[in-house]
Design a protein around this motif. Structure first.
Motif, PDB file in Angstrom:
ATOM      1  N   UNK A 185       0.805  -1.204   0.000  1.00 19.68           N
ATOM      2  CA  UNK A 185       0.000   0.000   0.000  1.00 19.68           C
ATOM      3  C   UNK A 185       0.849   1.270   0.000  1.00 19.68           C
ATOM      4  N   UNK A 186       1.940   1.221   0.758  1.00 16.22           N
ATOM      5  CA  UNK A 186       2.806   2.403   0.838  1.00 16.22           C
ATOM      6  C   UNK A 186       3.498   2.631  -0.496  1.00 16.22           C
ATOM      7  N   UNK A 187       3.804   1.541  -1.178  1.00 17.65           N
ATOM      8  CA  UNK A 187       4.425   1.692  -2.493  1.00 17.65           C
ATOM      9  C   UNK A 187       3.499   2.471  -3.419  1.00 17.65           C
ATOM     10  N   UNK A 188       2.246   2.090  -3.402  1.00 19.56           N
ATOM     11  CA  UNK A 188       1.261   2.785  -4.234  1.00 19.56           C
ATOM     12  C   UNK A 188       1.151   4.256  -3.839  1.00 19.56           C
ATOM     13  N   UNK A 189       1.104   4.485  -2.531  1.00 17.32           N
ATOM     14  CA  UNK A 189       0.886   5.855  -2.064  1.00 17.32           C
ATOM     15  C   UNK A 189       2.073   6.760  -2.368  1.00 17.32           C
ATOM     16  N   UNK A 190       3.271   6.172  -2.482  1.00 18.51           N
ATOM     17  CA  UNK A 190       4.452   7.016  -2.686  1.00 18.51           C
ATOM     18  C   UNK A 190       4.906   7.026  -4.135  1.00 18.51           C
ATOM     19  N   UNK A 191       4.171   6.351  -5.033  1.00 19.48           N
ATOM     20  CA  UNK A 191       4.622   6.303  -6.421  1.00 19.48           C
ATOM     21  C   UNK A 191       3.585   6.843  -7.397  1.00 19.48           C
ATOM     22  N   UNK A 192       2.966   7.948  -7.020  1.00 17.76           N
ATOM     23  CA  UNK A 192       2.035   8.619  -7.919  1.00 17.76           C
ATOM     24  C   UNK A 192       2.797   9.441  -8.952  1.00 17.76           C
TER      25      UNK A 192
END
Lengths: 659, 374
Positions: B34-41
């Motif tokens: 989830x953090x990967x998604x949130x930090x890779x916009x």
């Protein structure tokens, strides 16, 4: 240490407490799951829409307005690609150095650039693009492109700019475009209910044909669906990070083209002649069926300035100009018709049999009526003359006498039928009505009885009578065509992009006064023929007031007119007009049609403050008619010059004297 | 003889509560994805390195976890006060010299890491309370006033300082965790009744005199979020939109428009659960919630089988720590509670939170490790 050594039994006594924990956790799980179920399943569809609205911004793609073409398809109004400099504030670095580099290129003070950015950020948020300057010149585009790489946030965007190749020629006719004002938005949306919706920032026609043709030339704006983030930054949909389906953009459809009745050749010739000598006033040339061929109002302005956002300085200058460049003088201002009115008087007097074509009337230098002397422009008078000479030389006394004999009611019943005091019904906005007075009108408007003396002043077009140049053209055209009062028009047809005609204006005869009219009047063809002969002599007679307008082969018939701007004392009447300050000088009229027998073209010209109709307005009319014949009937001119030459070879050359 | 055989059979690996480890690992995995998604916009270049940082914190966290697992938790009994007062000192320091962020002083900048002492204070609080309360009797009608004075002083000092920073959220969390431990020990009914009525009376006073404007705004916006949708109600509304727009299955990994296009504020920290709900829908959200509940059940089981009262109290304290964080954070994200800056343990980005949580569950693991007498 020993006291800390744990006792398992002590831990055991806590066991019942855990039940409370289990309950709390179960309860929390239940509440949260219920809430998630509510948000994601019950309200999910609606909230998904909200999230879509968040990310999809609809950007209007302006549709180019339709073109305006002349009667032969030549371009009168078109669109040019333009460039504008836009700043995206979120990418801007330090404003100081930025404004120092940008300011000189776009011709703005660096302080102003900073102010503009700061103001826009405050008003429109930190991510709304700022239009720094539109309508960039090629040089500006080039210089901006050079610094763009080092200036993040600077963008050069393509735009559509309305372009008027004729510049200030005919600008009151074509009108101009500008951004819709906040007040106009609801008005326009109501006016074009269901057909077009207007939003802030839309470009609309603000005057003239641009305003009238709005519905036709305005296309349908397209919509671009842009994915934006929370700050309004457009996010590139080409990257692998595509969220959801991409929505197909709606392409704009350009507006329909308008073919006008205008003849570009005549329009340009008219403007050139009228502008020479800084004439002020209006000119209209039309075909006998009402098709407008040329239309000039002067002084003028360049509508291209409006397309690119007019500067406040120029706007102030335009609205404060005493000669009103923004007004369309052909229809929006009215003036005393002066001596041009005499043709109508002659028609009325002949038809009412006050005189016959051969009636000779003595016309001294002035006429005493009541307690006043009514003067002729010629101190010595014209002697014994018929109606032909009265028109040819523009005798005042002759028509004073006609005024006395006819009275205002008779004058009104005929002349109003010619269209004086009535809107012509042309498609253009804010047309003035003009005025043909009668005693009922005076009673109603001024609360006074009609005075017999007023019959005299109105008889020479100086009293209450008011007419626009277009009304005079219509009335003269009616005389020329022996009775046909037509509705003038300037929009010939609306065509789509394949040239297919969508709408076409049909010429329309409002009334034919050779036939009996509801108010009982009727004018015989013989009457018209007499008047036309008088008008022909104005141009072609040896003592005509507009002899220099004569074009061999064109057979022009017309009438000059001079109207006083202000009343002068008797001894001042003959003083030289040119010596007065400009705003006190007389207006000059010339209205003519040609060929006299079966007119094809009628031209009315008003040259304000030009002192004389023949020298002020005459040359313009002559030039238009000349250009018309050169274009449409060159054989007639050629034939005439041949016979002229042979005449000269036979007899003494006839010297045409100037007035 | 049988007994001694048993002792030898329980190897190190067998003593570790693997259920606990597995659930935490599962939550870690969910958190990292989830953090990967949130930090890779598309516009997230600035927070992209945080993902790598989180992996570092996580590795360090697991190191601490196992270190504490193998140390006898009785050592906490000895160092509890030391930890507590050092921490309190750090809070005093932060309150007066800390880095100001978002209008509050919360951090000590250690260069590589911004240490947030109020975060570790939660753990220190659990330690000192477990230490002082283990000798109190929880039988009969519960603890009286005299039993409560010292624990309340221990609670009051950091509470006042943290609220003064001002960090009302952390202050209330410290109070909530401590209260849970005290309630677990049982308190005399009349004291409980008095405390509840005191809170009710104090609330309006606090509203008028103690709360800062932004704190008041958060509460009023929670009650009526549509009042100011562009302003302070924005977070709450956008979070609800994010969660709801996920529907049943979610928009898919890295396809949550609310988070990727930054409509969600603080998406990698406080609103990480919105990101999860948006991209993985009802299924993902409930699964994550269920993982937390499983963790709680495992922790309760460990507490109830603890060797001694001290171990049980420590375990209950850490349980309260994780539970209240989860409760407030998720409650806020799904619009049941006002916006409070509280991270979601194991899922939100943040070194302090991660290390504190891992140390906390490490303590639980240590208690579990030593649940057998032999």
């Amino acid at each position: 240490m020993s006291q800390y050594i744990s006792n398992p039994d002590e831990a055991k006594e806590l066991l019942p407490r855990y039940r409370l924990f289990y309950a709390t956790i179960a309860f929390t799980f239940f509440i949260f799951t219920t809430r998630l179920w509510y948000l994601q399943i019950i309200e999910g569809t609606e909230l998904r829409e909200f999230s879509e609205k968040n990310r999809i911004k609809q950007v209007k793609i302006m549709s180019p307005r339709g073109l305006m073409l002349d009667r032969e398809g030549k371009i009168l109004v078109e669109n040019h690609p333009g460039f504008e400099a836009v700043l995206n504030p979120q990418y801007l670095k330090e404003l100081e150095p930025l404004s120092q580099t940008l300011g000189p290129i776009v011709g703005m003070e660096p302080d102003k650039v900073v102010q503009k950015i700061v103001k826009s950020k405050r008003q429109n948020g930190p991510f709304a693009p700022i239009r720094l300057k539109d309508n960039l010149s090629k040089d500006e585009v080039f210089r901006l492109k050079r610094i763009r790489l080092d200036t993040p946030g600077l963008d050069i965007r393509e735009t559509v700019v309305r372009h008027y190749p004729l510049r200030d020629n005919g600008s009151q006719l074509f009108g101009y475009v500008g951004e819709i004002s906040k007040k106009q938005i609801p008005l326009y949306n109501q006016m074009y209910k269901g057909q077009i919706t207007f939003d802030q920032g839309d470009i609309i026609g603000k005057n003239g044909l641009e305003e009238i043709l709005e519905k036709d030339v305005r296309g349908k704006d397209g919509i671009q669906f842009v994915q934006v983030d929370a700050f309004g930054r457009e996010s590139n949909t080409q990257t692998p990070n595509i969220y959801g389906e991409q929505i197909q953009d709606l392409d704009p459809s350009p507006g329909m083209n308008a073919v006008l009745t205008i003849d570009k050749t005549l329009q340009e010739a008219a403007f050139k002649t009228f502008s020479e000598g800084q004439r002020i006033g209006g000119v209209v040339a039309m075909k006998s069926n009402g098709e407008v061929l040329a239309w000039i109002s002067s002084p003028s302005f360049d509508p291209n300035e409006f397309s690119t956002g007019i500067s406040p300085q120029l706007w102030t200058k335009l609205i404060n100009d005493p000669f009103k460049p923004l007004r369309n003088k052909v229809i929006q201002d009215h003036f005393s018709p002066g001596s041009t009115f005499k043709a109508f008087m002659a028609m009325t007097a002949l038809q009412e049999e006050v005189i016959s074509p051969s009636t000779v009337i003595n016309c001294p230098g002035s006429l005493r009526f009541g307690r006043r002397d009514y003067h002729d422009h010629l101190k010595g008078g014209h002697g014994n003359i018929t109606v032909y000479e009265a028109l040819e030389r523009s005798s005042n006394v002759f028509f004073y006498k006609m005024g006395i004999s006819l009275g205002i009611e008779k004058m009104y019943s005929y002349i109003s039928q010619l269209g004086i005091g009535q809107k012509t019904g042309i498609e253009l906005p804010r047309e003035a009505t003009g005025l043909m007075p009668n005693s009922a009108w005076k009673k109603k408007e001024l609360g006074e009885e009609w005075q017999p003396g007023e019959n005299l002043s109105n008889a020479i077009g100086q009293g209450f009578v008011q007419a626009t140049p277009l009304q005079l053209a219509i009335a003269y055209n009616a005389i020329g065509t022996e009775g046909k009062v037509v509705r003038p028009f300037v929009i010939k047809k609306i065509i789509d992009h394949d040239g297919k005609t969508l709408k076409e204006t049909q010429p329309q005869i409002i009334r034919d006064i050779a036939q009996p009219q509801p108010n009982g009047i009727r004018v015989d063809p013989t009457t018209f023929k007499v008047v036309k002969e008088g008008l022909r002599r104005v141009v072609q007679g040896s003592r005509g007031t507009a002899r220099h307008v004569h074009i061999p082969g064109a057979d022009i018939a017309g009438k000059t007119g001079t109207t006083q701007v202000m009343g002068f004392a008797a001894n001042d009447i003959y003083s030289k007009c040119e010596n007065r300050p400009i705003h006190q000088r007389h207006h000059g009229w010339f209205v003519a049609f040609a060929p006299a027998d079966n007119p094809e073209i009628t031209v009315a010209a008003l040259a304000e403050h030009s002192c004389h109709g023949s020298s002020g307005a005459g040359p313009v009319v002559k030039e238009i008619i000349k250009k018309y014949f050169e274009k449409y009937h060159p054989e007639r001119l050629a034939e005439a010059s041949k016979t002229e030459k042979s005449k000269r070879a036979q007899a003494q050359p006839e010297v045409i004297e100037g007035e | 003889m049988d007994l001694s055989l048993h002792v030898e059979e329980r190897t190190i690996l067998k003593r570790i509560d693997w259920n606990l480890v597995m659930v935490i690992l599962a939550l870690n995995l969910v958190g990292l994805i989830n953090l990967y998604s949130a930090t890779h916009g598309p516009h997230s270049a600035d927070i992209q390195p945080l993902f790598r940082n989180q992996i570092i914190w996580l590795s360090v966290g697991w190191g601490i976890f196992f270190l504490i697992t193998f140390i006898d938790y009785q050592i906490v009994n000895r160092i509890a006060y030391l930890v507590y007062f050092l921490n309190l000192g750090a809070i005093v320091f932060v309150t007066f010299f800390g880095v100001v962020a978002l209008g509050a002083q919360r951090w000590i900048d250690l260069g590589f890491f911004r240490y947030q002492p109020s975060e570790t204070m939660k753990l220190a609080m659990i330690m000192v309370l477990a230490k002082t309360l283990q000798t109190r009797s929880s039988e009969g009608s519960g603890m009286g006033l005299r039993d409560l004075i010292w624990p309340l002083i221990l609670l009051g000092a950091p509470f006042v300082l943290v609220v003064e920073q001002p960090d009302l959220g952390t202050g209330l969390l410290i109070a909530a965790i401590s209260s849970t431990i005290l309630l677990f020990m049982k308190i005399k009914r009349w004291i409980l009744a008095t405390a509840i009525s005191a809170v009710i009376i104090a609330a309006p006073l606090a509203w008028n005199y103690a709360l800062r404007d932004y704190q008041k705004a958060r509460i009023t916006n929670f009650l009526t979020p549509t009042n100011d949708p562009r302003g302070s109600g924005y977070n709450s509304i956008q979070s609800k939109i994010a969660v709801g727009s996920g529907k049943i299955l979610g928009k898919g990994f890295r396809k949550g428009t609310q988070s990727q296009l930054e409509f969600l504020p603080e998406r990698h920290t406080d609103f990480i659960y919105s990101v999860l709900s948006e991209e993985h829908g009802f299924i993902g959200s409930v699964t994550t919630l269920a993982l937390f509940c499983m963790l709680f059940l495992i922790i309760i089981r460990i507490a109830s089988t603890a060797r001694d009262k001290f171990g049980a109290l420590l375990t209950v304290g850490v349980l309260a720590y994780i539970f209240w964080h989860m409760f407030i954070n998720m409650g806020m994200v799904i619009g049941l509670l006002p916006i409070v800056g509280v991270p979601l343990p194991l899922l939100s980005y943040g070194g302090s939170s991660m290390l504190t949580t891992m140390a906390g569950v490490g303590l639980i693991s240590s208690v579990a490790y030593r649940r057998y007498l032999f």
